[in-house]
Design a protein around this motif. Structure first.
Motif, mmCIF file in Angstrom:
data_model
loop_
_atom_site.group_PDB
_atom_site.id
_atom_site.type_symbol
_atom_site.label_atom_id
_atom_site.label_comp_id
_atom_site.label_asym_id
_atom_site.label_seq_id
_atom_site.Cartn_x
_atom_site.Cartn_y
_atom_site.Cartn_z
ATOM 1 N N LEU A 1 0.820 -1.209 0.000
ATOM 2 C CA LEU A 1 0.000 0.000 0.000
ATOM 3 C C LEU A 1 0.852 1.256 0.000
ATOM 4 C CD1 LEU A 1 -2.841 -1.061 2.437
ATOM 5 C CD2 LEU A 1 -2.984 -0.764 -0.032
ATOM 6 N N ILE A 2 1.944 1.258 0.727
ATOM 7 C CA ILE A 2 2.835 2.420 0.754
ATOM 8 C C ILE A 2 3.461 2.638 -0.618
ATOM 9 C CG2 ILE A 2 5.020 3.282 1.691
ATOM 10 C CD1 ILE A 2 4.146 2.004 4.378
ATOM 11 N N MET A 3 3.918 1.569 -1.259
ATOM 12 C CA MET A 3 4.523 1.711 -2.581
ATOM 13 C C MET A 3 3.491 2.142 -3.623
ATOM 14 S SD MET A 3 7.648 1.568 -2.311
ATOM 15 C CE MET A 3 7.923 1.776 -4.038
ATOM 16 N N ALA A 4 2.257 1.674 -3.501
ATOM 17 C CA ALA A 4 1.201 2.122 -4.408
ATOM 18 C C ALA A 4 0.964 3.625 -4.230
ATOM 19 C CB ALA A 4 -0.078 1.346 -4.149
ATOM 20 N N PHE A 5 0.973 4.094 -2.986
ATOM 21 C CA PHE A 5 0.814 5.521 -2.725
ATOM 22 C C PHE A 5 1.966 6.321 -3.320
ATOM 23 C CE2 PHE A 5 1.911 9.140 0.036
ATOM 24 C CZ PHE A 5 0.812 9.934 -0.223
ATOM 25 N N VAL A 6 3.189 5.848 -3.140
ATOM 26 C CA VAL A 6 4.360 6.548 -3.672
ATOM 27 C C VAL A 6 4.290 6.618 -5.199
ATOM 28 C CG1 VAL A 6 6.872 6.381 -3.943
ATOM 29 C CG2 VAL A 6 5.834 6.067 -1.696
ATOM 30 N N ASN A 7 3.943 5.508 -5.835
ATOM 31 C CA ASN A 7 3.843 5.499 -7.294
ATOM 32 C C ASN A 7 2.737 6.415 -7.787
ATOM 33 O OD1 ASN A 7 5.960 3.759 -7.990
ATOM 34 N ND2 ASN A 7 4.725 1.991 -7.432
ATOM 35 N N LEU A 8 1.595 6.387 -7.135
ATOM 36 C CA LEU A 8 0.502 7.268 -7.524
ATOM 37 C C LEU A 8 0.890 8.726 -7.334
ATOM 38 C CD1 LEU A 8 -2.444 7.268 -8.492
ATOM 39 C CD2 LEU A 8 -3.125 7.315 -6.093
ATOM 40 N N LEU A 9 1.613 9.018 -6.271
ATOM 41 C CA LEU A 9 2.038 10.384 -6.004
ATOM 42 C C LEU A 9 2.968 10.908 -7.097
ATOM 43 C CD1 LEU A 9 1.775 12.634 -3.899
ATOM 44 C CD2 LEU A 9 3.843 11.751 -2.831
ATOM 45 N N TRP A 10 3.971 10.112 -7.513
ATOM 46 C CA TRP A 10 4.891 10.631 -8.526
ATOM 47 C C TRP A 10 4.204 10.748 -9.884
ATOM 48 C CZ3 TRP A 10 6.402 8.605 -13.089
ATOM 49 C CH2 TRP A 10 6.406 7.236 -13.269
ATOM 50 N N VAL A 11 3.232 9.882 -10.155
ATOM 51 C CA VAL A 11 2.486 10.007 -11.408
ATOM 52 C C VAL A 11 1.657 11.288 -11.383
ATOM 53 C CG1 VAL A 11 0.630 8.983 -12.781
ATOM 54 C CG2 VAL A 11 2.489 7.565 -11.935
ATOM 55 N N PHE A 12 1.019 11.580 -10.257
ATOM 56 C CA PHE A 12 0.258 12.828 -10.143
ATOM 57 C C PHE A 12 1.166 14.046 -10.288
ATOM 58 C CE2 PHE A 12 -3.676 11.281 -7.564
ATOM 59 C CZ PHE A 12 -4.235 10.807 -8.729
ATOM 60 N N VAL A 13 2.342 14.001 -9.698
ATOM 61 C CA VAL A 13 3.278 15.128 -9.817
ATOM 62 C C VAL A 13 3.720 15.297 -11.265
ATOM 63 C CG1 VAL A 13 5.580 15.945 -9.176
ATOM 64 C CG2 VAL A 13 4.045 15.056 -7.424
ATOM 65 N N LEU A 14 4.003 14.209 -11.951
ATOM 66 C CA LEU A 14 4.402 14.283 -13.347
ATOM 67 C C LEU A 14 3.295 14.875 -14.210
ATOM 68 C CD1 LEU A 14 6.502 13.536 -15.550
ATOM 69 C CD2 LEU A 14 5.248 11.390 -15.792
ATOM 70 N N ILE A 15 2.077 14.425 -14.009
ATOM 71 C CA ILE A 15 0.948 14.968 -14.773
ATOM 72 C C ILE A 15 0.725 16.433 -14.433
ATOM 73 C CG2 ILE A 15 -1.559 14.785 -15.076
ATOM 74 C CD1 ILE A 15 -1.198 11.759 -14.814
ATOM 75 N N TYR A 16 0.904 16.790 -13.164
ATOM 76 C CA TYR A 16 0.768 18.192 -12.757
ATOM 77 C C TYR A 16 1.797 19.069 -13.464
ATOM 78 C CZ TYR A 16 0.818 22.312 -9.759
ATOM 79 O OH TYR A 16 0.801 23.600 -9.299
ATOM 80 N N VAL A 17 3.020 18.576 -13.559
ATOM 81 C CA VAL A 17 4.084 19.352 -14.212
ATOM 82 C C VAL A 17 3.813 19.480 -15.709
ATOM 83 C CG1 VAL A 17 6.529 19.275 -14.852
ATOM 84 C CG2 VAL A 17 5.850 18.858 -12.497
ATOM 85 N N LEU A 18 3.346 18.397 -16.333
ATOM 86 C CA LEU A 18 3.145 18.421 -17.778
ATOM 87 C C LEU A 18 1.885 19.169 -18.198
ATOM 88 C CD1 LEU A 18 4.169 14.769 -18.707
ATOM 89 C CD2 LEU A 18 5.498 16.855 -19.030
ATOM 90 N N TRP A 19 0.752 18.915 -17.515
ATOM 91 C CA TRP A 19 -0.516 19.453 -17.979
ATOM 92 C C TRP A 19 -1.278 20.292 -16.959
ATOM 93 C CZ3 TRP A 19 0.140 14.029 -19.281
ATOM 94 C CH2 TRP A 19 0.585 13.845 -20.579
ATOM 95 N N GLY A 20 -0.816 20.379 -15.735
ATOM 96 C CA GLY A 20 -1.453 21.244 -14.753
ATOM 97 C C GLY A 20 -2.421 20.534 -13.815
ATOM 98 N N LEU A 21 -2.923 21.310 -12.883
ATOM 99 C CA LEU A 21 -3.786 20.774 -11.827
ATOM 100 C C LEU A 21 -5.121 20.223 -12.334
ATOM 101 C CD1 LEU A 21 -4.058 20.296 -8.809
ATOM 102 C CD2 LEU A 21 -5.010 22.587 -8.599
ATOM 103 N N PRO A 22 -5.772 20.859 -13.301
ATOM 104 C CA PRO A 22 -7.054 20.283 -13.750
ATOM 105 C C PRO A 22 -6.920 18.845 -14.264
ATOM 106 C CG PRO A 22 -6.872 22.529 -14.503
ATOM 107 C CD PRO A 22 -5.544 22.174 -13.909
ATOM 108 N N SER A 23 -5.820 18.535 -14.917
ATOM 109 C CA SER A 23 -5.607 17.160 -15.401
ATOM 110 C C SER A 23 -5.495 16.187 -14.234
ATOM 111 C CB SER A 23 -4.330 17.069 -16.222
ATOM 112 O OG SER A 23 -4.297 18.046 -17.203
ATOM 113 N N VAL A 24 -4.804 16.583 -13.194
ATOM 114 C CA VAL A 24 -4.660 15.722 -12.015
ATOM 115 C C VAL A 24 -6.011 15.522 -11.353
ATOM 116 C CG1 VAL A 24 -3.591 15.540 -9.743
ATOM 117 C CG2 VAL A 24 -2.270 16.433 -11.653
#
Length: 61
Positions: free
Chosen positions: A16-39
Motif C-alpha cells: 500500500l505504501i509503494m502504491a501511494f508513492v507510485n501514484l504520487l509521482w504520477v500525479f506530480v508528473l501529470i501536474y508538471v506536464l498538464w497542470g492541476l485540472p488534469s490531475v
C-alpha cells in the motif's frame, strides 16, 4: 518429502505504501506536464473506478 507449511510475512502495508508513492509521482508528473485540472480529472476517474470495483466485489459501503 513434504515440509510443514510455515507462515509468511504480511507485505500488505509495504504494498500500500509503494502504491501511494507510485501514484504520487504520477500525479506530480501529470501536474508538471498538464497542470492541476488534469490531475483532478484523473483522480476523479480513478475514484470512480475504485468505487465501481468495490461495488462489484461487494466490498465496504
Amino acid at each position: 518429502m513434504s515440509r510443514p507449511v510455515q507462515p509468511v510475512q504480511d507485505y500488505t502495508a509495504a504494498c500500500l505504501i509503494m502504491a501511494f508513492v507510485n501514484l504520487l509521482w504520477v500525479f506530480v508528473l501529470i501536474y508538471v506536464l498538464w497542470g492541476l485540472p488534469s490531475v483532478m480529472v484523473l483522480s476523479v476517474v480513478l475514484n470512480a473506478g475504485i468505487d465501481r470495483c468495490t461495488h462489484r466485489t461487494g466490498g465496504a459501503d
